[in-house]
Design an enzyme around this catalytic site. Structure first.
Site, PDB file in Angstrom:
ATOM      1  N   ASP A   1       0.869  -1.180   0.000  1.00  0.00           N
ATOM      2  CA  ASP A   1       0.000   0.000   0.000  1.00  0.00           C
ATOM      3  C   ASP A   1       0.905   1.230   0.000  1.00  0.00           C
ATOM      4  OD1 ASP A   1       0.848   0.354   2.614  1.00  0.00           O
ATOM      5  OD2 ASP A   1      -1.152   0.278   3.503  1.00  0.00           O
TER       6      ASP A   1
ATOM      7  N   CYS B   1       2.895  -3.289   4.026  1.00  0.00           N
ATOM      8  CA  CYS B   1       2.073  -2.123   4.393  1.00  0.00           C
ATOM      9  C   CYS B   1       2.787  -1.421   5.545  1.00  0.00           C
ATOM     10  CB  CYS B   1       0.634  -2.513   4.715  1.00  0.00           C
ATOM     11  SG  CYS B   1       0.393  -3.543   6.171  1.00  0.00           S
TER      12      CYS B   1
ATOM     13  N   THR C   1       2.390  -1.603   8.923  1.00  0.00           N
ATOM     14  CA  THR C   1       2.753  -2.519  10.003  1.00  0.00           C
ATOM     15  C   THR C   1       2.952  -3.957   9.531  1.00  0.00           C
ATOM     16  OG1 THR C   1       0.420  -2.983  10.375  1.00  0.00           O
ATOM     17  CG2 THR C   1       1.413  -1.218  11.702  1.00  0.00           C
TER      18      THR C   1
ATOM     19  N   HIS D   1       8.556 -24.541   8.990  1.00  0.00           N
ATOM     20  CA  HIS D   1       7.523 -25.249   9.737  1.00  0.00           C
ATOM     21  C   HIS D   1       6.097 -25.011   9.229  1.00  0.00           C
ATOM     22  CE1 HIS D   1      10.032 -26.023  13.652  1.00  0.00           C
ATOM     23  NE2 HIS D   1      10.661 -26.389  12.554  1.00  0.00           N
TER      24      HIS D   1
ATOM     25  N   HIS E   1       5.590 -31.687  10.115  1.00  0.00           N
ATOM     26  CA  HIS E   1       4.810 -30.460   9.911  1.00  0.00           C
ATOM     27  C   HIS E   1       3.667 -30.636   8.909  1.00  0.00           C
ATOM     28  CE1 HIS E   1       7.802 -28.538  12.329  1.00  0.00           C
ATOM     29  NE2 HIS E   1       8.745 -28.990  11.514  1.00  0.00           N
TER      30      HIS E   1
HETATM   31  C1  RB5 Z   1      -1.940   2.847   6.390  1.00  0.00           C
HETATM   32  O1  RB5 Z   1      -1.935   4.067   7.045  1.00  0.00           O
HETATM   33  C2  RB5 Z   1      -1.811   1.695   7.380  1.00  0.00           C
HETATM   34  O2  RB5 Z   1      -2.969   1.584   8.132  1.00  0.00           O
HETATM   35  C3  RB5 Z   1      -1.500   0.416   6.652  1.00  0.00           C
HETATM   36  O3  RB5 Z   1      -0.349   0.582   5.902  1.00  0.00           O
HETATM   37  C4  RB5 Z   1      -1.238  -0.801   7.496  1.00  0.00           C
HETATM   38  O4  RB5 Z   1      -0.293  -0.543   8.486  1.00  0.00           O
HETATM   39  C5  RB5 Z   1      -2.393  -1.536   7.983  1.00  0.00           C
HETATM   40  O5  RB5 Z   1      -2.290  -2.595   8.634  1.00  0.00           O
END
Ligand code: RB5
Length: 150
Positions: A10, A67, A69, A100, A135
């Protein structure tokens, strides 16, 4: 394993995705890029879906999603049949989820780890083989949850 990777991000993951593409193309991989292409705000579930759909169609064996996080991408990816997506922030997790869990997608957070770390984790992920053996039954149980009505 076939040297093909599908990748998407993203807006938060764009810089990391570009660096990963450059790295893997230099290493001889065919990298299919499903976007996004800049830093304008987009919705990560769309981009997770593009990569997962390509994996389901067997266009590549492994995928990478980035993304902010890595959490949203991993949640979205794991709603797809046959997808075992792992959010990784360290080398041990990147290795063990291949060995695994037979993970077929690595998810990373561009606001959590550095570009260099993301490349290192993705490298470990694509270069580590699934161990099979004990596994197999557990991975089969994971796959059975795709069809479970719970
Ligand atoms: C975008 O601001 C953020 O929410 C997205 O990149 C991500 O971290 C969502 O899990």
């Amino acid at each position: 394993m076939e040297k093909k990777i599908v990748i998407a991000c993203d807006h938060a993951g764009n810089e990391v995705k570009d660096a990963l593409m450059t790295h893997f193309e230099k290493a001889g991989y065919t990298v299919t890029d499903f976007g996004c292409d800049g830093t304008c705000s987009v919705n990560y579930p769309d981009y997770a879906h593009y990569v997962c759909e390509a994996l389901q169609k067997k266009e590549a064996p492994l995928g990478i999603l980035v993304c902010g996080t890595g959490i949203g991408m991993s949640m979205a990816a794991n709603k797809h049949k046959g997808i075992r997506a792992a959010l990784c922030e360290n080398e041990f997790s990147a290795e063990m989820t291949r060995r695994h869990n037979d993970a077929n997608v690595i998810c990373m957070g561009a606001r959590v780890i550095s570009v260099e770390k993301a490349i290192a984790l993705a490298d470990i992920f694509v270069n580590t083989e699934y161990e099979g053996g004990r596994h197999d039954a557990r991975v089969a149980m994971l796959n059975a949850l795709d069809d479970a009505k719970c």
